[in-house]
Write an enzyme that holds these catalytic residues in place. Structure first.
Site, PDB file in Angstrom:
ATOM      1  N   GLU A   1      -9.226 -53.028 -98.149  1.00  0.00           N
ATOM      2  CA  GLU A   1     -10.572 -53.433 -97.734  1.00  0.00           C
ATOM      3  C   GLU A   1     -10.666 -53.540 -96.209  1.00  0.00           C
ATOM      4  OE1 GLU A   1     -12.678 -53.179 -99.992  1.00  0.00           O
ATOM      5  OE2 GLU A   1     -11.258 -53.199-101.668  1.00  0.00           O
TER       6      GLU A   1
ATOM      7  N   MET B   1     -14.448 -56.088-102.115  1.00  0.00           N
ATOM      8  CA  MET B   1     -15.533 -55.334-101.498  1.00  0.00           C
ATOM      9  C   MET B   1     -15.468 -55.464 -99.989  1.00  0.00           C
ATOM     10  SD  MET B   1     -18.043 -53.366-101.902  1.00  0.00           S
ATOM     11  CE  MET B   1     -18.905 -52.686-100.494  1.00  0.00           C
TER      12      MET B   1
END
Length: 848
Positions: free
Chosen positions: A291, A256
């Site tokens: 990411e 994330m």
């Protein structure tokens, strides 16, 4: 279905949220979260709605005065303050809530993983932390204070203050709530620094549990390579003084991109030669790059609403694919990307889960983190680059960053940038974002005099949301070869915009061989009438690496489909493989890909596309027979190549030695069909790296000769959670089909099967469902097993249950008996009381 959200229903949030101050007093069972929000109304008297789920409200005040119960309304999904209770101008709203991270098994919001506090807020997890307008178009600056008894307390941005048991973080860049992050735990950092092009020194930290520090070096170097690449290729510098990355054992996703505090599934951070395969190393580098690249394409510029998810994800996947191609894999990267697209996204497009890259509606957004949004979204960006050229693409991206920095954008904003930068009209191209389905591109060739004419027809099969499909704008890369394999016309891009369209090549002295859809220039199914001899010629001579591989793939697939119907092995295929094995100029990694036969699901997909019904057992038998035939025809060459590809010296994950190991294992898999896996046993006993150890183990499992090796593997790695995931997976993915479900049932009872851990659950269930003939056992036992575990997992972690349910998406392609068994399993899931919204939506879509 109730609760459906439509793209056409979008309305801007009626308030501006300028600043947010969060304060956490961490406690496993009773964490207190205080929130201070600075709002300004955009228009007249309207209610203020805040999202919130599973929150215990402690206090609520506006401009320092507690609100009365009559001033607001609470439900299970949020809190609404009535217009009469709101002032006309700017105001400060303060809330305090209590949450229980230790009871959060869904792993959304703030939860605990083996004593570590961790967050996952994308897509809608922040509403499980505090009351807030949890939507991506509400962007604010965050100041965060974390209090707790753990030594490391992290959040987004830069640390601005700290003391005994507390730390404060400030993120100067406005962001939506889904990018919020908090981590607290007993962690150790592998540290480094990076100096940006403009001279700013950035502190880099890879945070892990104390026992994992020795497996972080590759992740740190991958981060540095990502930062250099983004500066060189896109001109994007990092914009904070620190970049923190944390590895977490319990995580629903891969990673994330939270601003300044990336949170990763530990399997995508930790690597050593003894515990990680070459594939693991490539994946770690790619996801770290992905990411990090989100810092600009996702964080600084985000999406207006979740329908625009492919804007940030498709673009960032395209960026990470190019990064991996440039720094590691070269041309074979395209082969891997297309193989993944065809296996996952084409399959998705052909079934009940088909949807456009930008869907028109959803009930649960977590169900739209799909191959269509990610991989097809990346293909659409790649087509844009091909159509406008690399220089114009870079100019358009510069304009995108300049125009939309700090904004929440739409697909329309993205395409308008390209129109303004290039002068092109992209209204037809937009269909790639808004229309579902995979176009089928049919081509016929006509040669007369000195002219070759290519006649193309495009059609897109109907999908659940749309029956009639308009023609797409398709870039078709074409090159021409002579009959000796020399290129006589370099690659050029043909732009197809009509349902039927012809293109001519003149000035030719003889009929050429056309190499069509080079580098897979568009995500379409190319239908081209070719003989086995023509496919073998391109497999031997095509100067485009992707098309050369694809010609061999097409020949292998056609051979396997025919063999399922009783045909003998195609001699042209065996001969073509022999020629490949003698090609000393080819990259070993390329040869390894060419030796890898289409898997069972790909063959089933091809049979179904031709209008026939696939037989899983016949497919498995045909694939084994073809592998054995290749090994018998080329035993000496394969054995010599296996020996020659041995890598000496210390382990390196670099492309050169990794390619040699890949080819060696490809040879091993074929030779294992003849030598009763004797070479595999020798390699398992002598290998000094996980790539060869695990590769040999897979061959042994496939040959049903692995009991001793599996016991040794477990004894060696029983305390390493990530390696044990491999142990669970390989026993099912490579298991002889007749034993697969029984092996799955046995493994599910193993004390090491910690099923609430997403990685362990995916290892077992994913291993089962990837074994095509085993999962599709005629008695339906595979379907029943999967249904049982999806129901069980749904009560704990709905996201994981819903995502694993996609194993049923091809149920309509099989024979009536199997269809009935799968339909019954889906209905049993759908009829389960208190089924989550996630799994309920998936089962209803799967059932149609």
């Amino acid at each position: 279905m109730d609760g459906t959200i439509h793209l056409t229903d979008y309305t801007p949030y009626p308030f501006t949220l300028d600043k947010v101050a969060l304060s956490f007093k961490l406690d496993p069972g009773a964490t207190r979260v205080s929130t201070r929000m600075h709002f300004t109304p955009k228009s007249g008297a309207v209610p203020l709605h805040l999202d919130g789920e599973e929150l215990k409200l402690v206090s609520l005040s506006l401009n320092g005065t507690a609100l009365e119960p009559a001033d607001y309304h609470r439900t299970d999904t949020g809190l609404t303050i009535h217009p009469a209770a709101l002032p006309d101008g700017a105001f400060i709203l303060e809330t305090e809530v209590e949450i229980a991270p230790e009871r959060n098994t869904a792993l959304e919001g703030l939860y605990m993983s083996n004593g570590m506090y961790c967050t996952q807020c994308e897509a809608e997890g922040f509403r499980k932390i505090t009351y807030y307008p949890d939507r991506p178009d509400v962007m604010a600056q965050f100041h965060v204070r974390v209090e707790g008894d753990l030594p490391v307390l992290l959040s987004n941005g830069n640390q601005v203050a700290a003391g005994d048991g507390w730390a404060e973080w400030d993120d100067p860049w406005p962001k939506p709530a889904y990018l919020f992050a908090l981590v607290a735990g007993d962690l150790k950092a592998t540290t480094g620094t990076f100096t940006t092009r403009s001279g700013t020194e950035v502190e880099l930290n890879i945070w892990v549990r104390p026992s994992d520090e020795d497996r972080c070096d590759f992740a740190l170097e991958s981060l540095k390579r990502s930062m250099v690449w983004d500066e060189d290729v896109y001109g994007r510098e990092y914009d904070l003084s620190v970049f923190n990355l944390v590895a977490v054992d319990d995580f629903n996703m891969g990673a994330m991109e939270n601003k300044g505090l990336n949170i990763f599934n530990s399997k995508l951070v930790l690597a050593s030669p003894e515990t990680a395969t070459d594939t693991d190393y490539v994946r770690i580098e790619a996801v770290i790059g992905h990411e990090y690249f989100h810092n600009w394409t996702g964080d600084r510029i985000t999406c207006r609403d979740w329908f625009q998810l492919c804007l940030k994800e498709g673009l960032t996947v395209f960026r990470d694919q190019c990064f991996t191609r440039d720094v590691r894999l070269g041309a074979v990267k395209r082969i891997e990307d297309v193989a993944t697209l065809r296996a996952r996204q084409f399959r998705e497009d052909q079934g009940p889960l088909s949807h456009p890259p930008r869907p028109n509606q959803y009930r649960e957004i977590n169900n739209f983190y799909t191959a269509t949004v990610y991989e097809k979204g990346a293909e659409v960006v790649g087509m844009l680059q091909r159509l406008v050229g690399e220089d114009a693409y870079r100019q358009a991206l510069d304009l995108y960053f300049e125009r939309h920095d700090g904004q929440a954008c739409t697909i329309e904003d993205w395409l308008k940038v390209f129109e303004d930068a290039t002068g092109r009209d992209l209204s037809q191209f937009k269909l790639w974002y808004t229309s579902a389905g995979t176009p089928h591109l049919t081509v016929s060739e006509h040669f007369e005099g000195d002219t070759l004419r290519l006649d193309f027809t495009q059609t897109t099969p109907a999908t659940p949301d749309e029956a009639e499909k308009a023609p797409r704008h398709i870039p078709i890369a074409v090159g021409l070869l002579d009959d000796t394999g020399h290129e006589i016309r370099a690659t050029e891009i043909l732009e197809m915009t009509q349902a039927q369209q012809s293109f001519t090549f003149t000035g030719l002295s003889a009929r050429p061989v056309a190499s069509i859809l080079r580098d897979f220039s568009a995500p379409v199914v190319l239908e081209q009438s070719q003989t086995a001899q023509e496919q073998a010629f391109l497999f031997a001579h095509d100067t485009d690496g992707f098309n050369r591989w694809d010609a061999g793939r097409n020949l292998a697939r056609a051979t396997l489909v025919a063999m399922t119907k009783g045909a003998p092995v195609e001699p042209e295929f065996l001969s073509a493989v022999g020629g490949l094995l003698q090609d000393d100029t080819a990259d070993p990694a390329f040869i390894a890909h060419c030796l890898s036969l289409p898997d069972d699901d790909e063959i089933a997909q091809a049979i179904h596309a031709a209008g026939d019904t696939p037989d899983p057992d016949a497919i498995h038998t045909a694939r084994g027979d073809l592998a054995r035939a290749v090994a018998q025809a080329h035993q000496a060459a394969l054995g010599a190549l296996y020996d020659r590809m041995a890598v000496s010296g210390p382990y390196s994950p670099d492309a050169g030695p990794a390619g040699r190991r890949a080819l060696r294992l490809a040879c091993l898999g074929l030779l294992g069909k003849l030598d009763d896996a004797a070479r595999a046993r020798d390699l398992y006993d002598t290998a000094n790296n996980m790539t060869e150890t695990f590769g040999a183990l897979a061959v042994l499992v496939r040959a049903d000769q692995a009991e001793d090796a599996l016991g040794q593997f477990r004894e060696t790695w029983q305390n390493n959670r990530l390696v044990m995931d491999k142990w669970f997976m390989v026993q099912l993915a490579a298991c002889p089909p007749a034993k697969t479900v029984l092996r799955a049932e046995t493994l599910a009872k193993d004390p090491a099967f910690e099923w609430k851990n997403p990685n362990r659950f995916r290892a077992l269930i994913g291993g089962l469902t990837s074994n095509h003939a085993g999962f599709h056992a005629a008695d339906g036992s595979g379907y029943a097993f999967l249904a049982d575990w999806l129901i069980k997992m749904d009560g704990v972690n709905p996201q994981i249950a819903a995502r694993m349910s996609t194993a049923f998406e091809t149920w309509r392609r099989y024979d009536p008996a199997r269809q009935s068994l799968m339909r019954d399993a889906l209905r049993r899931i759908a009829d389960t009381p208190d089924l989550s919204r996630d799994l309920s939506e998936m089962t209803h879509r799967l059932l149609g």
